[in-house]
Design a protein around this motif. Structure first.
Motif, PDB file in Angstrom:
ATOM      1  N   THR A   8      67.950  44.409  12.667  1.00 49.14           N
ATOM      2  CA  THR A   8      67.287  45.550  12.206  1.00 49.14           C
ATOM      3  C   THR A   8      67.035  45.643  10.768  1.00 49.14           C
ATOM      4  O   THR A   8      65.748  45.982  10.433  1.00 49.14           O
ATOM      5  N   GLY A   9      67.651  45.510   9.847  1.00 51.55           N
ATOM      6  CA  GLY A   9      67.355  45.526   8.361  1.00 51.55           C
ATOM      7  C   GLY A   9      66.623  44.578   7.748  1.00 51.55           C
ATOM      8  O   GLY A   9      66.081  44.671   6.692  1.00 51.55           O
ATOM      9  N   ALA A  10      66.623  43.193   8.143  1.00 51.95           N
ATOM     10  CA  ALA A  10      65.757  42.030   7.694  1.00 51.95           C
ATOM     11  C   ALA A  10      64.241  42.426   7.344  1.00 51.95           C
ATOM     12  O   ALA A  10      63.729  42.204   6.410  1.00 51.95           O
ATOM     13  N   ALA A  11      63.542  42.527   8.500  1.00 52.48           N
ATOM     14  CA  ALA A  11      62.128  42.859   8.275  1.00 52.48           C
ATOM     15  C   ALA A  11      62.014  44.072   7.625  1.00 52.48           C
ATOM     16  O   ALA A  11      60.728  43.917   6.576  1.00 52.48           O
ATOM     17  N   PRO A  12      62.236  44.914   7.587  1.00 50.80           N
ATOM     18  CA  PRO A  12      61.979  46.247   6.819  1.00 50.80           C
ATOM     19  C   PRO A  12      62.283  46.111   5.385  1.00 50.80           C
ATOM     20  O   PRO A  12      61.616  46.657   4.783  1.00 50.80           O
ATOM     21  N   SER A  35      65.627  42.751  -1.733  1.00 46.07           N
ATOM     22  CA  SER A  35      65.716  41.337  -1.535  1.00 46.07           C
ATOM     23  C   SER A  35      66.831  41.036  -1.101  1.00 46.07           C
ATOM     24  O   SER A  35      67.250  40.372   0.010  1.00 46.07           O
ATOM     25  N   ILE A  36      67.842  41.493  -1.620  1.00 49.13           N
ATOM     26  CA  ILE A  36      69.292  41.293  -1.302  1.00 49.13           C
ATOM     27  C   ILE A  36      69.725  41.744  -0.018  1.00 49.13           C
ATOM     28  O   ILE A  36      70.267  41.205   0.763  1.00 49.13           O
ATOM     29  N   LYS A  37      69.280  42.910   0.213  1.00 48.16           N
ATOM     30  CA  LYS A  37      69.364  43.661   1.502  1.00 48.16           C
ATOM     31  C   LYS A  37      68.916  42.943   2.583  1.00 48.16           C
ATOM     32  O   LYS A  37      69.499  42.816   3.709  1.00 48.16           O
ATOM     33  N   ALA A  38      67.667  42.450   2.560  1.00 50.46           N
ATOM     34  CA  ALA A  38      67.140  41.595   3.645  1.00 50.46           C
ATOM     35  C   ALA A  38      67.807  40.468   3.895  1.00 50.46           C
ATOM     36  O   ALA A  38      68.121  40.157   4.984  1.00 50.46           O
ATOM     37  N   VAL A  39      68.610  39.793   2.767  1.00 49.48           N
ATOM     38  CA  VAL A  39      69.192  38.532   3.198  1.00 49.48           C
ATOM     39  C   VAL A  39      70.527  38.696   3.733  1.00 49.48           C
ATOM     40  O   VAL A  39      70.794  38.350   4.580  1.00 49.48           O
ATOM     41  N   MET A  90      71.772  31.171  -2.290  1.00 49.30           N
ATOM     42  CA  MET A  90      72.219  32.651  -1.975  1.00 49.30           C
ATOM     43  C   MET A  90      72.913  32.951  -3.483  1.00 49.30           C
ATOM     44  O   MET A  90      72.969  34.119  -4.040  1.00 49.30           O
ATOM     45  N   ARG A  91      73.697  32.036  -4.101  1.00 49.30           N
ATOM     46  CA  ARG A  91      74.555  32.393  -5.379  1.00 49.30           C
ATOM     47  C   ARG A  91      73.341  32.751  -6.352  1.00 49.30           C
ATOM     48  O   ARG A  91      73.548  33.550  -7.178  1.00 49.30           O
ATOM     49  N   ALA A  92      72.214  31.936  -6.252  1.00 49.08           N
ATOM     50  CA  ALA A  92      71.186  32.356  -7.483  1.00 49.08           C
ATOM     51  C   ALA A  92      70.628  33.850  -7.207  1.00 49.08           C
ATOM     52  O   ALA A  92      70.454  34.301  -8.175  1.00 49.08           O
ATOM     53  N   LEU A 125      65.802  32.485   2.387  1.00 44.16           N
ATOM     54  CA  LEU A 125      66.928  32.530   2.952  1.00 44.16           C
ATOM     55  C   LEU A 125      66.742  33.331   4.248  1.00 44.16           C
ATOM     56  O   LEU A 125      67.481  32.886   5.169  1.00 44.16           O
ATOM     57  N   VAL A 126      65.960  34.396   4.465  1.00 49.05           N
ATOM     58  CA  VAL A 126      65.881  35.120   5.355  1.00 49.05           C
ATOM     59  C   VAL A 126      65.493  34.226   6.558  1.00 49.05           C
ATOM     60  O   VAL A 126      65.887  34.042   7.689  1.00 49.05           O
TER      61      VAL A 126
END
Length: 138
Positions: A8-12, A35-39, A90-92, A125-126
């Motif tokens: 649900t959250g990745a594409a939006p 960007s972080i929320k999408a990952v 991910m860490r970067a 990442l996504v």
């Protein structure tokens, strides 16, 4: 993974991050945050499926503490850690966002250049998480 199976959250979140980084009125802090929320949305089912409050930070902790449970299709030298490239990316992304928490020293809002780099790290990442390039081993 089919398009209708995207978490649900990745594409939006991806659709909000790119305009915040490249639109007419850029908002670098929002671009980085989205960007972080999408990952987090894309990686949740792969890395911490049983943690309802998973964040990128908790996912990095999961990888650190149980790296044997994860792998990628990314080519790594023989005998090296197969999850290391995804973990480093991910860490970067995670460490690049200095404005998310208060600290003893003043935080610095993300610049437009940093936000744009974060959007591209997140896109990779996504895609890796949704396509099966990063997986949890049984």
């Amino acid at each position: 993974m089919r398009r209708d199976e995207i978490p649900t959250g990745a594409a939006p979140d991806r659709r909000r991050a790119r305009p915040a980084a490249y639109g007419r009125s850029p908002d670098p802090v929002r671009a980085y945050s989205e960007s972080i929320k999408a990952v987090e949305a894309a990686a949740h089912a792969v890395i911490q499926p049983n943690n309802a409050k998973a964040t990128l930070g908790t996912m990095l902790g999961e990888i650190k503490n149980a790296r044997h449970k994860f792998t990628t299709v990314l080519s790594t030298p023989a005998g090296s850690d197969p999850i290391a490239p995804a973990e480093a990316t991910m860490r970067a992304l995670w460490e690049g966002q200095t404005s998310r928490h208060g600290a003893q020293h003043a935080t610095v809002p993300e610049t437009l250049e940093v936000a744009r780099a974060g959007v591209h790290l997140a896109a990779a990442l996504v895609q890796w998480c949704l396509s099966g390039a990063v997986t949890r081993t049984p």
